[in-house]
Design a protein around this motif. Structure first.
Motif, PDB file in Angstrom:
ATOM      1  N   LEU A 329       0.873  -1.248  -0.144  1.00 33.70           N
ATOM      2  CA  LEU A 329       0.020   0.123  -0.127  1.00 33.70           C
ATOM      3  C   LEU A 329       0.891   1.283   0.079  1.00 33.70           C
ATOM      4  CD1 LEU A 329      -2.866   1.417   0.063  1.00 33.70           C
ATOM      5  CD2 LEU A 329      -2.627   1.095   2.724  1.00 33.70           C
ATOM      6  N   ASP A 330       1.814   1.256   0.886  1.00 39.67           N
ATOM      7  CA  ASP A 330       2.946   2.380   0.802  1.00 39.67           C
ATOM      8  C   ASP A 330       3.499   2.596  -0.378  1.00 39.67           C
ATOM      9  OD1 ASP A 330       2.113   2.994   3.353  1.00 39.67           O
ATOM     10  OD2 ASP A 330       4.012   2.001   4.373  1.00 39.67           O
ATOM     11  N   ALA A 331       3.803   1.679  -1.186  1.00 39.53           N
ATOM     12  CA  ALA A 331       4.294   1.650  -2.537  1.00 39.53           C
ATOM     13  C   ALA A 331       3.416   2.370  -3.354  1.00 39.53           C
ATOM     14  CB  ALA A 331       4.903   0.280  -2.954  1.00 39.53           C
ATOM     15  N   ALA A 332       2.262   1.902  -3.276  1.00 35.39           N
ATOM     16  CA  ALA A 332       1.369   2.337  -4.508  1.00 35.39           C
ATOM     17  C   ALA A 332       0.937   3.826  -4.133  1.00 35.39           C
ATOM     18  CB  ALA A 332      -0.196   1.450  -4.189  1.00 35.39           C
ATOM     19  N   VAL A 333       0.944   4.164  -2.808  1.00 36.78           N
ATOM     20  CA  VAL A 333       0.746   5.426  -2.425  1.00 36.78           C
ATOM     21  C   VAL A 333       1.680   6.356  -2.852  1.00 36.78           C
ATOM     22  CG1 VAL A 333       0.589   7.136  -0.486  1.00 36.78           C
ATOM     23  CG2 VAL A 333      -0.711   5.122  -0.536  1.00 36.78           C
ATOM     24  N   ALA A 334       2.950   5.951  -3.049  1.00 36.86           N
ATOM     25  CA  ALA A 334       4.171   6.725  -3.527  1.00 36.86           C
ATOM     26  C   ALA A 334       4.077   6.896  -5.063  1.00 36.86           C
ATOM     27  CB  ALA A 334       5.507   5.739  -3.099  1.00 36.86           C
ATOM     28  N   VAL A 335       3.484   5.847  -5.748  1.00 35.35           N
ATOM     29  CA  VAL A 335       3.241   5.992  -7.097  1.00 35.35           C
ATOM     30  C   VAL A 335       2.201   7.234  -7.358  1.00 35.35           C
ATOM     31  CG1 VAL A 335       2.341   5.021  -9.054  1.00 35.35           C
ATOM     32  CG2 VAL A 335       4.039   3.735  -7.875  1.00 35.35           C
ATOM     33  N   ALA A 336       1.166   7.180  -6.715  1.00 33.54           N
ATOM     34  CA  ALA A 336      -0.022   8.136  -6.825  1.00 33.54           C
ATOM     35  C   ALA A 336       1.039   9.605  -6.293  1.00 33.54           C
ATOM     36  CB  ALA A 336      -0.981   7.958  -5.693  1.00 33.54           C
ATOM     37  N   ASP A 337       1.650   9.557  -5.257  1.00 31.62           N
ATOM     38  CA  ASP A 337       2.397  10.902  -5.045  1.00 31.62           C
ATOM     39  C   ASP A 337       3.237  11.316  -6.001  1.00 31.62           C
ATOM     40  OD1 ASP A 337       0.762  10.989  -2.629  1.00 31.62           O
ATOM     41  OD2 ASP A 337       2.539   9.924  -1.270  1.00 31.62           O
ATOM     42  N   GLY A 338       3.888  10.478  -6.750  1.00 28.91           N
ATOM     43  CA  GLY A 338       4.899  10.915  -8.043  1.00 28.91           C
ATOM     44  C   GLY A 338       6.254  10.804  -7.412  1.00 28.91           C
ATOM     45  N   ARG A 339       6.245   9.943  -6.120  1.00 26.18           N
ATOM     46  CA  ARG A 339       7.619   9.905  -5.757  1.00 26.18           C
ATOM     47  C   ARG A 339       8.301   8.725  -6.168  1.00 26.18           C
ATOM     48  NH1 ARG A 339       6.884   8.202  -0.826  1.00 26.18           N
ATOM     49  NH2 ARG A 339       4.631   8.395  -0.508  1.00 26.18           N
ATOM     50  N   ARG A 340       7.616   7.554  -6.773  1.00 25.72           N
ATOM     51  CA  ARG A 340       7.945   6.410  -7.467  1.00 25.72           C
ATOM     52  C   ARG A 340       7.329   6.065  -8.812  1.00 25.72           C
ATOM     53  NH1 ARG A 340       7.925   0.794  -3.841  1.00 25.72           N
ATOM     54  NH2 ARG A 340       8.851  -0.699  -5.604  1.00 25.72           N
ATOM     55  N   THR A 341       7.930   5.454  -9.649  1.00 24.89           N
ATOM     56  CA  THR A 341       7.497   5.370 -10.893  1.00 24.89           C
ATOM     57  C   THR A 341       6.687   4.022 -11.033  1.00 24.89           C
ATOM     58  OG1 THR A 341       9.378   3.885 -11.679  1.00 24.89           O
ATOM     59  CG2 THR A 341       9.511   6.228 -12.060  1.00 24.89           C
TER      60      THR A 341
END
Length: 625
Positions: A329-341
């Motif tokens: 979930l944290d990784a998916a949120v990071a994608v939504a935040d633009g912090r991860r591809t």
């Protein structure tokens, strides 16, 4: 002889002309049939009896809605004048201004009841009305209930509107149907002002029509409100009459009253016009809380044929979040935040669910205005390109929650016994509307408290009854913070309370402030910065302003049992006043309408001539009505 024949011919023509006056005939037939006393005519004119005298008066606050000078209070005069206007000559230059076009529902009902043929009463063309009805293409009606949304002043109690269904409508095409919606023309964005004007009828009500997809976007996507749909068994003919009446009242001013002449009540009156004899609005003489009106519609025999649930974007996101472990979930949120591809998530099934969660989270933030549109579009494009290269999977179905009509009634009465300030006491509570944090949550929004016009009184041994509090408004929003959303909790209340304890009279107060909440395994904890403005004759300046923390916990300790714990302290500018409080309340559900409640409250109050602790212990019964 010729003179006598000619005279007889003239007399015959005169007699024929008298007999052939269609307006006079129609008015006489209406009197003979006592149509002015027909409940259907009262519904068409929005007549309601005065609470005390029982005399009829119309809810419409617009003289243009009537054809007789005293039409707002005289059904017979209004019927007679309406018939006269419907028989007016055609208006070729302005056909839409003809009374038949202004009052199509009354025209249709009178034509049917009096069996008026086109020869007696010629049908007038109404281009605008006909075009509007053709675009809507009515075949049936669905009652729509968007659930309560405490962060919008106009939506704190929920809302009801009608969707006009089309012939052959499918699941895929129902979003294209039109809606009939009644709401206040409100200019306030805060709950206090909206409540004050809504309670005093200072807003005009307005009827509007818009596509259903626009309403779904407003309620489900932007406000994250679940939507319930109740398909009604109205026939196409009844649906067309409903539309005719909606056309009539669409150009009419009605004063909007928060508790009775509101969105839900006007919707019920439309249904009563569509099907004479239904009388569903008559169930709600004093108040018309939206969720209660839904219960009233569902309770009508064979009126509701199908019930559907449309989860909001927020509900769907919560469902998808539960399918992911914390790290995913944290990784998916990071994608939504633009912090991860998006590509960094991989290509397995878990990655697909993460991408779909991130896609919906970005859309949710964009609709809510929490993300710049250009940034949202760029992130969505990257996520969707990656997602399109992966296979389709089954992410499950959002669980359907308990239906709103299964919740407790909005009114509540309470009676308790116990002790107050060292003496035996009795306690009375009355809450006309609508829900608090300790009530059963079935059918209501979790963490939302909305209380209006609450009264509390007590009688200590050897003394008479005294008012403890009167709260016109008491609203609390306890919104848990999650990894993917951090909503603000808040509270506001105003009214009169015993702010200095049981030995002092009630005084005016305004309180409220921001807060935050967290949830863990069913425990809902919260903390607020509670700011208070107090007024009382025993204060140095007759007023004091203060602030301090308030912390609380909601815990469902068993089936039908809820415990609330709270503690707080406020420091005031008047340093003579120091106040701390703690309380514990347990509610046990006995039946759908009854609770057993127990409570303990402790308060420490310090003034120049007072430094004491006060305790209140209660055990009692609550009944919903």
């Amino acid at each position: 002889m010729k003179i006598l024949i000619a005279l007889g011919t003239v007399l015959s023509l005169v007699a024929h002309s008298v007999q052939a006056d269609p307006l006079a005939d129609a008015q006489a037939a209406a009197r003979d049939a006592r149509l002015a006393d027909d409940p259907a005519w009262a519904d068409l004119l929005q007549y309601e009896p005065y609470p005390i005298t029982g005399h009829l008066r119309s809810l419409a606050d617009d003289t243009g809605f009537f054809n007789a000078p005293d039409g707002a209070r005289n059904p017979a005069a209004e019927l007679n004048a309406t018939l006269a206007r419907l028989f007016e000559p055609a208006r070729p230059q302005a056909p839409d201004e003809h009374p038949q076009c202004r009052f199509p529902a009354r025209h249709h009902w009178l034509r049917q009841r009096l069996a008026l043929s086109p020869a007696q009463l010629p049908e007038q063309p109404c281009p605008r009305l006909e075009k509007w009805a053709a675009e809507i293409n009515p075949a049936g009606v669905t009652l729509v209930f968007p659930s309560a949304y405490v962060n919008s002043p106009a939506s704190m109690f929920g809302h009801t509107l009608l969707r006009i269904d089309t012939p052959g409508q499918t699941e895929a095409t129902r979003l294209l149907a039109y809606t009939i919606n009644y709401a206040a023309k409100a200019d306030a964005t805060d709950g206090f002002t909206f409540a004050l004007k809504g309670l005093t009828g200072l807003y005009p009500g307005a009827l509007s029509s818009s596509p259903y997809y626009a309403k779904v976007r407003e309620y489900s996507d932007m406000e994250s409100r679940d939507v319930w749909e109740y398909r009604l068994n109205l026939t196409p003919a009844e649906t067309r009459q409903l539309l005719r009446h909606a056309w009539e009242i669409g150009a009419t001013r009605f004063d909007y009253w928060f508790f009775d002449e509101n969105c839900s009540y006007m919707i019920l009156r439309l249904l009563d016009v569509a099907r004479p004899g239904l009388r569903v609005a008559k169930q709600f003489y004093w108040t018309a809380i939206p969720v209660d009106t839904v219960k009233g519609v569902v309770a009508m025999p064979d009126l509701v044929t199908e019930i559907s649930f449309r989860p909001s974007t927020g509900t769907e996101l919560a469902h998808r979040a539960k399918r992911l472990d914390p790290a995913s979930l944290d990784a998916a949120v990071a994608v939504a935040d633009g912090r991860r591809t998006p590509q960094s998530l991989g290509t397995d099934t878990q990655a697909i669910e993460q991408l779909e969660f991130a896609d919906r989270l970005v859309s949710f933030r964009g609709h809510a205005g929490k993300l710049d549109q250009d940034d949202a579009l760029a992130r969505l494009k990257a996520i969707q390109i990656t997602r399109s290269q992966l296979p389709t999977i089954d992410t499950g179905v959002v669980p359907v929650p308990p239906r709103p009509e299964n919740g407790h009634a909005s009114g509540r009465f309470g009676l308790a016994a116990g002790g107050l300030d060292g003496a035996n006491a009795l306690f009375l509570d009355l809450r006309p509307a609508y829900h608090d944090l300790r009530d059963p949550e079935t059918g209501y929004a979790r963490g939302a408290q909305i209380r209006f016009l609450e009264l509390g009184a007590s009688q200590r041994e050897g003394q008479g009854w005294r008012l403890d509090r009167f709260l016109p408004v008491d609203i609390v929003s306890v919104a848990p913070r999650l990894s993917w959303t951090q909503p603000l909790s808040w509270k506001v209340r105003f009214g009169w309370e015993r702010v200095l304890g049981a030995r002092h009279a009630t005084g005016p107060m305004i309180a409220g402030g921001p807060g935050a909440a967290w949830e863990w395994k069913g425990l809902l904890g919260y903390v607020f910065l509670e700011n208070q403005l107090l007024g009382h004759g025993d204060l140095q300046k007759h007023w004091a302003i203060g602030s301090g923390p308030l912390a609380g916990l909601l815990w469902d300790v068993g089936a039908g049992k809820r415990l609330q714990l709270e503690a707080g302290r406020q420091w005031f500018n008047d340093r003579r006043l120091d106040r701390s409080a703690a309380r514990a309340h347990l509610r046990t559900r006995l039946s759908p309408r009854d609770n057993l409640v127990a409570g303990y409250e402790w308060m420490h109050i310090e003034l120049p001539d007072t430094d004491r602790q006060e305790r209140r212990l209660t055990v009692g019964w609550q009944h919903y009505f």
